[in-house]
Design an enzyme around this catalytic site. Structure first.
Site, PDB file in Angstrom:
ATOM      1  NE  ARG A  40      -1.647  -1.572   3.591  1.00  0.00           N
ATOM      2  CZ  ARG A  40      -1.917  -1.813   4.860  1.00  0.00           C
ATOM      3  NH1 ARG A  40      -3.160  -1.735   5.278  1.00  0.00           N
ATOM      4  NH2 ARG A  40      -0.960  -2.133   5.708  1.00  0.00           N
ATOM      5  NE  ARG A  41       3.905   0.953   4.696  1.00  0.00           N
ATOM      6  CZ  ARG A  41       4.607   0.465   5.728  1.00  0.00           C
ATOM      7  NH1 ARG A  41       5.036   1.275   6.668  1.00  0.00           N
ATOM      8  NH2 ARG A  41       4.871  -0.817   5.802  1.00  0.00           N
ATOM      9  CG  ASP A  62      -5.925  -2.817   1.270  1.00  0.00           C
ATOM     10  OD1 ASP A  62      -5.618  -4.005   1.488  1.00  0.00           O
ATOM     11  OD2 ASP A  62      -6.518  -2.102   2.094  1.00  0.00           O
ATOM     12  CE1 TYR A 155       1.005 -13.480  11.536  1.00  0.00           C
ATOM     13  CE2 TYR A 155       2.112 -14.792  13.220  1.00  0.00           C
ATOM     14  CZ  TYR A 155       2.148 -14.075  12.039  1.00  0.00           C
ATOM     15  OH  TYR A 155       3.332 -13.972  11.339  1.00  0.00           O
ATOM     16  N   PRO A 185       9.928 -18.454  10.150  1.00  0.00           N
ATOM     17  CG  PRO A 185      10.122 -16.187   9.598  1.00  0.00           C
ATOM     18  CD  PRO A 185       9.363 -17.433   9.263  1.00  0.00           C
ATOM     19  CB  VAL A 188      11.889 -11.537  11.648  1.00  0.00           C
ATOM     20  CG1 VAL A 188      12.974 -10.934  10.774  1.00  0.00           C
ATOM     21  CG2 VAL A 188      11.811 -13.045  11.434  1.00  0.00           C
TER      22      VAL A 188
HETATM   23  N1  LIG Z   1       8.436 -10.231  11.838  1.00  0.00           N
HETATM   24  C1  LIG Z   1       8.168 -11.408  12.372  1.00  0.00           C
HETATM   25  O1  LIG Z   1       8.444 -11.647  13.556  1.00  0.00           O
HETATM   26  C2  LIG Z   1       7.571 -12.502  11.525  1.00  0.00           C
HETATM   27  C3  LIG Z   1       7.783 -13.825  11.940  1.00  0.00           C
HETATM   28  C4  LIG Z   1       7.260 -14.853  11.189  1.00  0.00           C
HETATM   29  C5  LIG Z   1       6.536 -14.575  10.039  1.00  0.00           C
HETATM   30  N2  LIG Z   1       6.313 -13.282   9.662  1.00  0.00           N
HETATM   31  C6  LIG Z   1       5.531 -13.056   8.449  1.00  0.00           C
HETATM   32  O2  LIG Z   1       6.406 -12.524   7.470  1.00  0.00           O
HETATM   33  C7  LIG Z   1       5.671 -11.689   6.568  1.00  0.00           C
HETATM   34  C8  LIG Z   1       6.374 -10.355   6.436  1.00  0.00           C
HETATM   35  O3  LIG Z   1       6.312  -9.709   7.704  1.00  0.00           O
HETATM   36  P1  LIG Z   1       7.384  -8.624   8.168  1.00  0.00           P
HETATM   37  O4  LIG Z   1       7.956  -9.112   9.425  1.00  0.00           O
HETATM   38  O5  LIG Z   1       8.265  -8.271   7.055  1.00  0.00           O
HETATM   39  O6  LIG Z   1       6.385  -7.437   8.561  1.00  0.00           O
HETATM   40  P2  LIG Z   1       6.278  -5.936   8.036  1.00  0.00           P
HETATM   41  O7  LIG Z   1       7.607  -5.282   8.049  1.00  0.00           O
HETATM   42  O8  LIG Z   1       5.178  -5.345   8.845  1.00  0.00           O
HETATM   43  O9  LIG Z   1       5.813  -6.107   6.514  1.00  0.00           O
HETATM   44  C9  LIG Z   1       4.503  -6.439   6.159  1.00  0.00           C
HETATM   45  C10 LIG Z   1       4.285  -6.080   4.721  1.00  0.00           C
HETATM   46  O10 LIG Z   1       2.947  -6.447   4.355  1.00  0.00           O
HETATM   47  C11 LIG Z   1       2.361  -5.353   3.659  1.00  0.00           C
HETATM   48  N3  LIG Z   1       0.911  -5.318   3.881  1.00  0.00           N
HETATM   49  C12 LIG Z   1       0.255  -5.307   5.065  1.00  0.00           C
HETATM   50  N4  LIG Z   1      -1.061  -5.217   4.855  1.00  0.00           N
HETATM   51  C13 LIG Z   1      -1.246  -5.144   3.514  1.00  0.00           C
HETATM   52  C14 LIG Z   1      -2.382  -5.015   2.678  1.00  0.00           C
HETATM   53  N5  LIG Z   1      -3.612  -4.962   3.181  1.00  0.00           N
HETATM   54  N6  LIG Z   1      -2.200  -4.967   1.326  1.00  0.00           N
HETATM   55  C15 LIG Z   1      -0.950  -5.022   0.801  1.00  0.00           C
HETATM   56  N7  LIG Z   1       0.157  -5.154   1.546  1.00  0.00           N
HETATM   57  C16 LIG Z   1       0.021  -5.210   2.883  1.00  0.00           C
HETATM   58  C17 LIG Z   1       3.011  -4.099   4.258  1.00  0.00           C
HETATM   59  O11 LIG Z   1       2.984  -3.051   3.320  1.00  0.00           O
HETATM   60  P3  LIG Z   1       2.043  -1.753   3.389  1.00  0.00           P
HETATM   61  O12 LIG Z   1       1.797  -1.433   4.832  1.00  0.00           O
HETATM   62  O13 LIG Z   1       2.838  -0.710   2.675  1.00  0.00           O
HETATM   63  O14 LIG Z   1       0.816  -2.138   2.647  1.00  0.00           O
HETATM   64  C18 LIG Z   1       4.440  -4.595   4.443  1.00  0.00           C
HETATM   65  O15 LIG Z   1       5.162  -4.408   3.256  1.00  0.00           O
HETATM   66  C19 LIG Z   1       4.253 -11.619   7.114  1.00  0.00           C
HETATM   67  O16 LIG Z   1       3.445 -12.523   6.414  1.00  0.00           O
HETATM   68  C20 LIG Z   1       4.395 -12.050   8.560  1.00  0.00           C
HETATM   69  O17 LIG Z   1       3.219 -12.647   9.056  1.00  0.00           O
HETATM   70  C21 LIG Z   1       6.835 -12.245  10.377  1.00  0.00           C
END
Ligand SMILES: NC(=O)c1ccc[n+]([C@@H]2O[C@H](COP(=O)([O-])OP(=O)(O)OC[C@H]3O[C@@H](n4cnc5c(N)ncnc54)[C@H](OP(=O)(O)O)[C@@H]3O)[C@@H](O)[C@H]2O)c1
Length: 259
Positions: A40-41, A62, A155, A185, A188
């Site tokens: 989205r951003r 979105d 989740y 993971p 993270v």
């Molecule tokens: N960080 C952790 O601890 C962790 C651990 C295990 C798995 N994960 C998974 O890894 C993946 C990436 O997470 P991350 O840690 O990189 O988190 P993050 O930095 O918050 O990134 C999430 C991304 O998803 C996008 N997003 C969210 N809502 C959206 C929407 N409605 N439409 C389009 N894009 C959307 C956001 O972009 P915009 O806001 O710009 O739309 C952002 O680019 C996720 O699936 C998360 O569940 C994360």
């Protein structure tokens, strides 16, 4: 005849692991013509153009709404690309009990299901016809997929879906030479926690990994045709524990720790 462009597609590329995939893909796959990024951003996606080795095409939108899929599909039809890799990284979590989160906002939990499961499935379905032998799909699941989690119920369930779906899809596609990797993971260091709620669990804090390292391992595991990518000894142990121990016991232990 016009040469078919070779591309990678990354959802959730505006931050965290999605952004890191977009940055590292150009080093792993030297013959990519473009990386298509979705989130989205828009300004964050535009900034990637300076940070990636490969030209970036931005799809602002979105994934909970129709418009971005229409634009993406229009571009697939217009360019007829060879999609070498699809990374489904867009996703979010919200911690707290099911009833507390329901009190915060009616749509949070259903949006979590819609983004983490439906959008990922829809992107996969739309992209697969443009993939060919040797292409890869990387789906961001989580260590939360290994067993049910108190205080992260929806989740963890969405991530169990991603893990199960990815493994079965990988098995179905193996004969066509398309390989699917579910990335699982533990915590993270990304913006994830500014949405999900601050990371307070001392055990989770201790195992906090860097996005760069998790993504590098995921790309290496995908290249090795691994169906699951787990970063770090702690999460590998957690996976084994979830296989060996009754989940009722794990839920009891979680209840004790979170009290
Ligand atoms: N960080 C952790 O601890 C962790 C651990 C295990 C798995 N994960 C998974 O890894 C993946 C990436 O997470 P991350 O840690 O990189 O988190 P993050 O930095 O918050 O990134 C999430 C991304 O998803 C996008 N997003 C969210 N809502 C959206 C929407 N409605 N439409 C389009 N894009 C959307 C956001 O972009 P915009 O806001 O710009 O739309 C952002 O680019 C996720 O699936 C998360 O569940 C994360």
């Amino acid at each position: 005849m016009k040469k078919q462009i070779r591309i990678a597609v990354v959802t959730g590329a505006s931050s965290g692991m999605g952004k890191e995939f977009a940055r590292q893909l150009g080093y792993f796959y030297k013959n990519l013509d473009e990386i298509w990024v979705i989130a989205r951003r828009k300004e964050r996606l535009e900034a990637l153009k300076k940070q990636c080795r490969v030209p970036v095409r931005v799809f602002e939108g979105d994934l909970l709404k129709k418009q971005v899929y229409k634009e993406y599909y229009r571009s697939l039809k217009a360019f007829c690309p060879d999609v070498r890799m699809l990374v489904n990284s867009a996703g979010f979590g919200k911690s707290g009990s099911f009833t507390d989160i329901a009190g915060e906002g009616k749509k949070i939990q259903t949006d979590m299901v819609d983004l983490n499961c439906r959008a990922l499935t829809r992107m996969t379905q739309m992209t697969l016809p443009w993939m060919s032998r040797g292409s890869r799909i990387i789906n961001l699941a989580s260590a939360a997929a290994f067993c049910p989690q108190n205080g992260f119920a929806v989740y963890a369930a969405t991530k169990a879906y991603v893990l199960s779906f990815s493994r079965a899809l990988g098995s179905e596609l193996r004969h066509s030479g398309i390989y699917v990797t579910a990335v699982c993971p533990g915590p993270v260091d990304t913006e994830f926690f500014s949405v999900s709620g601050e990371l307070t669990d001392p055990l989770k804090k201790l195992t906090l990994a860097g996005a760069k390292e998790v993504v590098r391992k995921a790309l290496t595991d995908s290249r090795r045709k691994r169906s699951v990518s787990v970063y770090g000894a702690g999460m590998k142990a957690a996976r084994l524990g979830a296989k060996l121990l009754p989940h009722s016991l794990i839920l009891k232990a979680e209840e004790f720790v979170t009290k």
